[in-house]
Design a protein around this motif. Structure first.
Motif, PDB file in Angstrom:
ATOM      1  N   VAL A  12       0.869  -1.168   0.000  1.00 45.94           N
ATOM      2  CA  VAL A  12       0.000   0.000   0.000  1.00 45.94           C
ATOM      3  C   VAL A  12       0.905   1.216   0.000  1.00 45.94           C
ATOM      4  O   VAL A  12       1.715   1.376   0.910  1.00 45.94           O
ATOM      5  N   GLN A  13       0.777   2.032  -1.026  1.00 46.25           N
ATOM      6  CA  GLN A  13       1.673   3.172  -1.178  1.00 46.25           C
ATOM      7  C   GLN A  13       0.867   4.444  -1.415  1.00 46.25           C
ATOM      8  O   GLN A  13      -0.160   4.410  -2.101  1.00 46.25           O
ATOM      9  N   PRO A  14       1.333   5.581  -0.907  1.00 49.56           N
ATOM     10  CA  PRO A  14       0.626   6.838  -1.193  1.00 49.56           C
ATOM     11  C   PRO A  14       0.927   7.332  -2.603  1.00 49.56           C
ATOM     12  O   PRO A  14       1.978   7.030  -3.174  1.00 49.56           O
ATOM     13  N   VAL A  15      -0.005   8.097  -3.131  1.00 54.67           N
ATOM     14  CA  VAL A  15       0.208   8.752  -4.427  1.00 54.67           C
ATOM     15  C   VAL A  15       1.485   9.592  -4.369  1.00 54.67           C
ATOM     16  O   VAL A  15       1.738  10.275  -3.383  1.00 54.67           O
ATOM     17  N   GLY A  16       2.271   9.511  -5.424  1.00 53.18           N
ATOM     18  CA  GLY A  16       3.490  10.309  -5.506  1.00 53.18           C
ATOM     19  C   GLY A  16       4.720   9.629  -4.944  1.00 53.18           C
ATOM     20  O   GLY A  16       5.841  10.131  -5.106  1.00 53.18           O
ATOM     21  N   SER A  17       4.541   8.486  -4.308  1.00 51.24           N
ATOM     22  CA  SER A  17       5.691   7.773  -3.736  1.00 51.24           C
ATOM     23  C   SER A  17       6.331   6.886  -4.811  1.00 51.24           C
ATOM     24  O   SER A  17       5.706   6.557  -5.815  1.00 51.24           O
ATOM     25  N   PRO A  18       7.594   6.479  -4.600  1.00 51.78           N
ATOM     26  CA  PRO A  18       8.256   5.607  -5.578  1.00 51.78           C
ATOM     27  C   PRO A  18       7.849   4.149  -5.385  1.00 51.78           C
ATOM     28  O   PRO A  18       7.276   3.772  -4.355  1.00 51.78           O
ATOM     29  N   LEU A  19       8.168   3.339  -6.395  1.00 52.98           N
ATOM     30  CA  LEU A  19       7.810   1.922  -6.366  1.00 52.98           C
ATOM     31  C   LEU A  19       8.983   1.091  -6.865  1.00 52.98           C
ATOM     32  O   LEU A  19       9.684   1.485  -7.814  1.00 52.98           O
ATOM     33  N   SER A  20       9.182  -0.052  -6.232  1.00 53.17           N
ATOM     34  CA  SER A  20      10.144  -1.022  -6.745  1.00 53.17           C
ATOM     35  C   SER A  20       9.645  -2.419  -6.430  1.00 53.17           C
ATOM     36  O   SER A  20       9.518  -2.802  -5.279  1.00 53.17           O
ATOM     37  N   LEU A  21       9.330  -3.165  -7.466  1.00 54.26           N
ATOM     38  CA  LEU A  21       8.911  -4.557  -7.320  1.00 54.26           C
ATOM     39  C   LEU A  21       9.993  -5.423  -7.955  1.00 54.26           C
ATOM     40  O   LEU A  21      10.488  -5.119  -9.042  1.00 54.26           O
ATOM     41  N   GLU A  22      10.318  -6.512  -7.275  1.00 54.97           N
ATOM     42  CA  GLU A  22      11.420  -7.342  -7.748  1.00 54.97           C
ATOM     43  C   GLU A  22      10.964  -8.764  -8.068  1.00 54.97           C
ATOM     44  O   GLU A  22      10.090  -9.314  -7.399  1.00 54.97           O
ATOM     45  N   CYS A  23      11.594  -9.319  -9.075  1.00 51.73           N
ATOM     46  CA  CYS A  23      11.288 -10.676  -9.516  1.00 51.73           C
ATOM     47  C   CYS A  23      12.605 -11.360  -9.832  1.00 51.73           C
ATOM     48  O   CYS A  23      13.460 -10.778 -10.528  1.00 51.73           O
ATOM     49  N   THR A  24      12.791 -12.572  -9.317  1.00 50.11           N
ATOM     50  CA  THR A  24      13.993 -13.332  -9.657  1.00 50.11           C
ATOM     51  C   THR A  24      13.605 -14.753 -10.043  1.00 50.11           C
ATOM     52  O   THR A  24      12.632 -15.313  -9.531  1.00 50.11           O
TER      53      THR A  24
END
Lengths: 114, 112
Positions: A12-24
């Motif tokens: 759950v992230q606020p609008v305007g915040s950064p995102l990083s999703l990782e997959c290996t």
């Protein structure tokens, strides 16, 4: 055997915040890697795919970007999230150049932008 | 632009019923068509079809492809509550990168 890991499971992230999703991916080399998004439990929309390190193709112009810093690592990012970025994000891999059983998907990340 | 249309969008049946799910497609350089079942999280692979008219079977599920008419069907006989899921159709085409274009899915609900 090959396995695919995706994290986090929920975010759950606020609008305007950064995102990083990782997959290996483990147990294979030089896989084709894909990021999909699924809105409201419906069909999957292809966002990015990669056939090698540093090689990223974008399918849909949007607020997101992808990177592949290592052979078996695929990252989905955003500098500033929008409400419309909410959804279920799935990473998938496929053995390159082989007519195999289609994709194997990770367990997904459910992103809610508030 | 590649297109995949699944019908019906949703279906409610009772245990024991037989259902037929439809998928029509327009994909450049068609190579194969895949069916997936999605319950809560990741879609799981059901079938890959590459040739017309050859039925694939796995237990109560079967699927067939018609490359001339550009459609596929997925049949589920003697449905069970565990069959409740979203069923996704995905033709593969384009380049050798194996991109799949997914349909909207059919939401199947099986009541006891």
């Amino acid at each position: 055997s090959q396995t695919i890991h995706q994290w986090p499971a929920t975010l759950v992230q606020p609008v305007g915040s950064p995102l990083s999703l990782e997959c290996t991916v483990e147990g294979t080399s030089n896989p084709n890697l894909y990021w999909y998004r699924q809105a409201a439990g419906r069909g999957l929309q292809l966002l990015f795919y990669s056939v090698g390190i540093g090689q990223i193709s974008s399918e849909v112009p949007q607020n997101l970007s992808a990177s592949r810093p290592q052979d078996r690592q695929f990252i989905l990012s955003s500098k500033k999230l929008l409400l419309s970025d909410s959804g279920f994000y799935l990473c998938a891999w496929r053995e390159a150049g082989v007519r195999s059983r289609g994709y194997t998907f990770g367990s997904g990340t459910r992103l809610t932008v508030v | 632009e590649d297109k995949v249309v699944q019908s019906p969008l949703s279906l409610v049946v009772h245990e024991g019923d037989t259902v037929t799910l439809n998928c029509s497609y327009e994909v450049t350089n068609f190579r194969s068509l895949l069916w997936y079942k999605q319950e809560k999280k990741a879609p799981t692979f059901l079938f890959m079809l590459t040739s017309s008219g050859i039925e694939k079977k796995s237990g109560r599920l079967s699927s067939i492809l018609d490359k001339k008419e550009l459609f596929s069907i997925l049949n589920i006989t003697a449905t069970q509550t565990g069959d409740s899921a979203i069923y996704l159709c995905a033709p593969a085409g384009g380049t050798s990168y194996g991109k799949l274009t997914f349909g909207q899915g059919t939401i199947l609900t099986v009541h006891p």
